[in-house]
Design a protein around this motif. Structure first.
Motif, PDB file in Angstrom:
ATOM      1  N   UNK A 163       0.591  -1.175   0.129  1.00  0.00           N
ATOM      2  CA  UNK A 163       0.269  -0.196  -0.008  1.00  0.00           C
ATOM      3  C   UNK A 163       0.937   1.063  -0.055  1.00  0.00           C
ATOM      4  N   UNK A 164       0.620   2.361  -0.545  1.00  0.00           N
ATOM      5  CA  UNK A 164       1.327   3.519  -0.572  1.00  0.00           C
ATOM      6  C   UNK A 164       0.242   4.546  -0.375  1.00  0.00           C
ATOM      7  N   UNK A 165       0.567   5.529   0.713  1.00  0.00           N
ATOM      8  CA  UNK A 165       0.289   6.570   1.639  1.00  0.00           C
ATOM      9  C   UNK A 165      -0.896   6.582   2.633  1.00  0.00           C
ATOM     10  N   UNK A 166      -1.254   7.145   3.352  1.00  0.00           N
ATOM     11  CA  UNK A 166      -1.876   7.106   4.475  1.00  0.00           C
ATOM     12  C   UNK A 166      -3.278   5.876   4.376  1.00  0.00           C
ATOM     13  N   UNK A 167      -4.204   6.620   3.712  1.00  0.00           N
ATOM     14  CA  UNK A 167      -5.399   5.630   3.591  1.00  0.00           C
ATOM     15  C   UNK A 167      -5.771   4.370   2.937  1.00  0.00           C
ATOM     16  N   UNK A 168      -4.303   4.105   1.890  1.00  0.00           N
ATOM     17  CA  UNK A 168      -4.223   2.615   1.511  1.00  0.00           C
ATOM     18  C   UNK A 168      -3.993   2.231   2.433  1.00  0.00           C
ATOM     19  N   UNK A 169      -2.521   2.563   3.360  1.00  0.00           N
ATOM     20  CA  UNK A 169      -2.154   1.751   3.954  1.00  0.00           C
ATOM     21  C   UNK A 169      -3.010   1.402   5.625  1.00  0.00           C
ATOM     22  N   UNK A 170      -3.828   2.635   5.707  1.00  0.00           N
ATOM     23  CA  UNK A 170      -4.631   2.385   7.529  1.00  0.00           C
ATOM     24  C   UNK A 170      -5.391   1.273   7.128  1.00  0.00           C
ATOM     25  N   UNK A 171      -6.118   1.212   5.863  1.00  0.00           N
ATOM     26  CA  UNK A 171      -6.722  -0.092   5.646  1.00  0.00           C
ATOM     27  C   UNK A 171      -6.144  -1.749   5.298  1.00  0.00           C
TER      28      UNK A 171
END
Lengths: 714, 299
Positions: A163-171
């Motif tokens: 994943x890349x970035x805040x949103x994606x990594x969180x999910x």
């Protein structure tokens, strides 16, 4: 009204003309009432204040706080949770007053401290951006930063970006984190069920070999027991006196015969000719080969589990998450020594994007933190994780203590109130008991350590320190038999003779019987502590210098606390027994009940609510005690509970964790007091809640008892 | 207050004062006061009857003070015998001597003997517990135990080791029936006995006293803590029970003695003074002391 007036006037003067004064406020007791009300209000306010402070700070501790991003005038960027703000006078400018705020900045691996004061004038901008997270880690405390990406690094070195970035990594984290935790749980359960058990068996085999070797070297443990020529008559005499007791018409001689039979038969059983078999070199070899056979089997059995564990560890090692802190631009490392190796997902406990959480999500975080706190083991020198072993230890300690203290105290109180002749001796005893309640608890701790742990514990582990030779011991046992049977006879004939106008002889008989009982108790203790036949339950471990009960442990701790709370129970029980109305006793005697039947059926049930009160007081005091526990059993960290799935399931020899001691440890022994401060409040809240729960359940029980009895339900 | 008190005082003065009785000779009381011996007046009708308890030359001391002086009297079988006399005359002490309840008091000493159906009560080989099981006792204040009604009634059987449920239930029903309580409590046998009214509690105690079928029933002022209606019920009950038991009852109430008893013994200062059939004691007593006591002019 006018009709009444003359009467009022007549009230104001007496016949002799002396004027009656109107009753003053002081005479009505108005100031006294005010004073009493005031002191009651003050006391209640203090208690309410204490409780609400504990409740406020305790319940608040786990609520997710906002994360601020502060740009300092120096250009440094700090992420932190504001804890509190205060005004202070800086040393360089004694006339000035400035404001400063304490931030939890975490990231102990890159900055030295996880808390930092920021002075207000230094702050250029402060904001609460959505894309910052607080990551609670298994080790090294929280990490504050920005989620960058997640990647999978396989064994051959290939990197796959998940994943890349805040949103994606969180999910992605919400998927990967449970998987990692599942693997951790499987590792843990394999550890416990296979590896730990195998290690225990290894230890047992090692001990067995060591014991065999020692027995081989020690020629004293050769064949013991009587020769057949002596043993047969002893057995015959035992059986003979048993038969004589059976056939004897006179009850009193039957008692003597049975005492003798018991002594002889136990002697014959202990001293049987086959007792003790000499250790031979062949048997040692046999045991050694058995041991290595067992070791091979163990290796076979554990290798599978170990392979599985290795696979799980490797799988957990693959998934990494990069969380960058803006201050140094570094990512959270997997360990302090490898600062550039990013954190593994398996090392994450929880990711809290505090600033973008909705209220419901905040509640979710809050409750999950509470759940972790109540059900997990402590981490990081107790400053993180849960307190499950602590709760368990406290509750088990309290239950064990009441199991020990209530029967002992009640029995003592019954004797003191119902049987003992009320006189100087009982008064002195009562004063002594009341004084015992005032002895500082640390004194009990010292006594418990010296007596229970080191003396009684040593006895349980390895038997008497200096056992008597067999002959004198058996002579003493015979003496005990004589004393017991004499006391039985004296008590029987003393009771028979004690009709009205009891004669001097019956009084002497009863007195003699009493002295007999006392000396038989002393004799039993002496016999037990010098027996040549008991070598301890853990002699093998003791010989290897591994103490079992000869150390701090929950059993000794609860016995020490039982001793400490014994006066409370005795006094409460005595009062409850004395409060049972005489008319009930008379009625019972009138029905033809004996004294014991009256006690059992009338006095004890009637006194039960009072006895429960005593037990409640004892439990509350025991649960809150800390000082003696530090000496006899409570430790900083002991994740092994006193009960578990390994035989013998109950491990009363283990040391334990205790909430009172835990609070002391968190507050004053912690490496990072600021970090453990919220936990001090939570743990205090928990201790108060547990004591409250114990008390109220006991009170409920008491109310039900009273209701059944038909008495007042308070 | 003052006006009220004055009113009361005035009313009092208007009340007719009781006429001072003519000074009478009390030879027995004089003899007692002078420390001389006297022979108690025991009517022949009593001596002719078969007795279940025989008291002979019985004296009792509480420590140094003597409570009973050389009492000899039979208790007629199958009758209700009342013990009357002023407070402190030793009625209750005598009653409690029969089942040796005085043993529980510290420093009690006795002389003489009492026999129950020919067996000595104060013999050296007597088991007090066994003795008390042969006697039923009801006390001044109702003293139900803090347990269920059922458990209360069968208490004497329980301590006797009876465990058969059937036997216990039958005995309980029977005793409650005899004590005229069954109808009132039949549907709540397993509720607390302390919730009953005073009169019901006392009948419960009577049921408890008769459940083990005692040889004699001892009643120690059984109605003194009850209201008049409850008292009447208990008295009816005593008369009914008297058909199957010998009853020895201590009472303060002269009317009660005439209502329930067939024989009455008058005691004074620890001595038996006169003992005879109830109607004779109340109508044609032989001693002036007895006559004046039962008519309320003495004691």
């Amino acid at each position: 009204m006018s009709d009444i007036t003359p009467i009022i006037q007549s009230k104001l003067s007496t016949e002799s003309g002396r004027r009656r004064r109107p009753t003053s406020l002081a005479a009505h007791g108005e100031p006294a009432v005010w004073l009493m009300g005031a002191s009651l209000t003050l006391s209640l306010m203090m208690i309410a204040g204490l409780l609400s402070l504990i409740a406020y700070d305790g319940f608040r501790a786990f609520w997710p706080r906002e994360i601020q991003r502060i740009e300092l005038a120096s250009g440094e960027v700090v992420l932190g949770e504001p804890i509190r703000t205060e005004t202070f006078t800086p040393t360089e400018a004694p006339t000035e007053e400035r404001e400063r705020t304490l931030y939890r900045v975490g990231n102990r691996d890159t900055s030295q401290a996880s808390f930092r004061w920021v002075e207000q004038p230094q702050v250029a901008t402060a904001s609460t951006p959505d894309d910052v997270v607080l990551v609670e880690r298994i080790a090294w405390g929280p990490w504050l930063g920005e989620l960058e990406r997640m990647e999978r690094v396989t064994a051959d070195g290939s990197v796959e970006v998940l994943s890349e970035g805040h949103e994606q990594t969180l999910s992605e984290l919400s998927e990967q984190l449970p998987l990692a935790k599942q693997r951790l749980a499987e590792i843990e359960s394999l550890q416990r069920s296979v590896i730990d058990r195998a290690n225990k068996q290894r230890e047992a085999w090692r001990l067995r070999v060591a014991v065999a070797n020692r027995q081989l070297a020690d020629t004293d443990t050769a064949v013991r027991g009587l020769s057949k020529g002596v043993w047969t008559p002893v057995l015959a005499a035992g059986l003979g006196s048993l038969a004589a007791g059976w056939a004897g018409r006179k009850k009193r001689w039957a008692v003597v015969a049975w005492c003798a039979a018991g002594l002889l038969l136990v002697g014959a059983w202990v001293e049987q000719p086959t007792a003790g078999i000499a250790m031979t070199a062949e048997r040692v070899e046999q045991i050694k080969s058995d041991s290595s056979q067992a070791e091979r089997e163990l290796v076979e059995r554990t290798s599978e589990a170990e392979a599985r564990i290795a696979a799980l560890v490797a799988a957990n090692d693959e998934v990494r998450v990069l969380i960058r802190e803006p201050r140094t631009g570094r990512v959270a490392p997997t360990s302090v020594s490898k600062v550039d190796d990013p954190l593994r997902v398996a090392q994450v406990v929880r990711v809290v994007p505090a600033n973008e959480l909705s209220l419901a999500q905040k509640w979710g975080v809050y409750l999950s933190r509470w759940r972790e706190y109540l059900t997990d083991d402590p981490r990081e020198a107790n400053t993180e994780g849960g307190v499950w072993p602590v709760i368990f230890g406290t509750v088990v300690l309290t239950i064990l203590l009441s199991l020990a203290v209530v029967p002992l105290g009640v029995i003592a109180a019954i004797y003191l109130r119902e049987y003992a002749k009320q006189g100087v001796i009982t008064s002195v005893l009562r004063i002594a008991i009341n004084n015992l309640a005032g002895v500082p608890s640390i004194v009990y701790g010292v006594f418990g350590l010296g007596f229970f742990c080191y003396t009684l514990g040593a006895y349980v582990d390895s038997g008497p320190v200096e056992p008597l030779p067999r002959m004198p011991w058996w002579l003493m046992a015979a003496g005990l038999g004589v004393v017991v049977s004499t006391s039985v006879l004296m008590a029987a004939s003393g009771r028979r003779a004690s009709t009205l106008g009891s004669t001097a002889s019956s009084r002497w008989l009863q007195r003699g019987a009493g002295i007999g009982w006392l000396s038989s108790v002393v004799l039993i203790v002496v016999l037990g502590s010098t027996t040549p036949y008991f070598h301890g339950f853990f002699a093998d471990r003791a010989a290897e210098n591994i103490p079992t009960f000869r150390s701090k442990g929950i059993l000794w701790a609860s016995l020490t606390l039982a001793l400490l709370t014994l006066p409370v129970v005795i006094v409460a029980t005595e009062e409850a027994i004395a409060a049972v109305p005489g008319s009930s006793r008379q009625g019972s005697y009138g029905c033809g009940a004996s004294r014991w039947q009256t006690i059992r059926r009338i006095v004890l049930p009637g006194a039960m609510p009072g006895i429960m009160t005593g037990a409640i007081l004892a439990m509350a005091r025991g649960a809150g005690e800390v000082a003696p526990l530090m000496l006899v059993g409570a430790v900083k960290l002991s994740p092994d509970l006193p009960f578990d799935q390994t035989a013998p399931y109950i491990h009363l020899d283990r040391s334990f964790m205790h909430l009172g001691f835990h609070i002391f440890d968190l507050g004053y022994q912690s490496p990072d007091p600021e970090a453990s401060r919220p936990l001090v409040w939570v743990t205090t809240l928990l201790l108060v809640a547990i004591v409250f729960a114990l008390n109220s359940s006991a009170m409920l029980l008491r109310a039900r008892l009273r209701k059944r009895m038909g008495g007042p339900v308070v | 207050m003052t006006t009220l008190e004055t009113t009361i005082a005035m009313t009092n003065t208007k009340l007719p004062r009781p006429q001072p009785a003519a000074p009478r000779e009390y030879p027995v009381v004089d003899a007692i006061r002078a420390g001389e011996g006297f022979t108690p007046e025991i009517h022949e009708e009593i001596l002719e009857q078969d007795s279940v308890v025989q008291i002979s030359g019985f004296s009792l001391w509480y420590g140094q003070s003597r409570a009973l002086f050389d009492i000899s009297m039979p208790i007629p079988r199958g009758k209700v015998t009342a013990l009357v006399g002023p407070s402190g005359c030793g009625k209750s002490t005598l009653l409690r001597s029969v089942n040796r309840l005085n043993d529980l008091v510290e420093g009690v000493r006795v002389q003489g003997d009492i026999s129950l159906n020919g067996e000595p009560v104060y013999g050296p080989s007597v088991d007090v517990i066994d003795l008390r099981k042969r006697l039923g006792m009801v006390f001044q204040k109702p003293n139900p135990f803090p347990m269920s009604i059922f458990e209360n009634v069968i208490y004497p059987l329980r301590i006797d080791g009876e465990k058969r449920r059937r036997v216990l239930e039958d005995a309980c029903k029977n005793a409650l029936q005899k004590a005229a309580l069954l109808d009132e409590v039949a549907d709540r046998l397993h509720e607390s006995a302390t919730a009953l009214s005073g009169g019901q509690q006392q009948r419960l105690c009577i049921a408890r006293a008769i459940v083990a079928e005692p040889e004699v029933l001892l009643l120690d002022e059984p109605c003194s803590a009850l209201d008049p209606i409850a008292t009447l019920r208990i008295e009816d009950l005593i008369r009914e029970i008297a058909e199957s038991y010998t009853v020895l009852i201590v009472t303060h109430n002269m009317q009660q003695a005439t209502r329930v008893s067939e024989a009455t013994a008058f005691m004074y200062l620890g001595r038996l003074v006169e003992f005879g059939p109830t109607e004779q004691i109340f109508q044609t007593p032989r001693l002036a002391e007895t006559e004046d006591y039962v008519t309320g002019r003495f004691g």
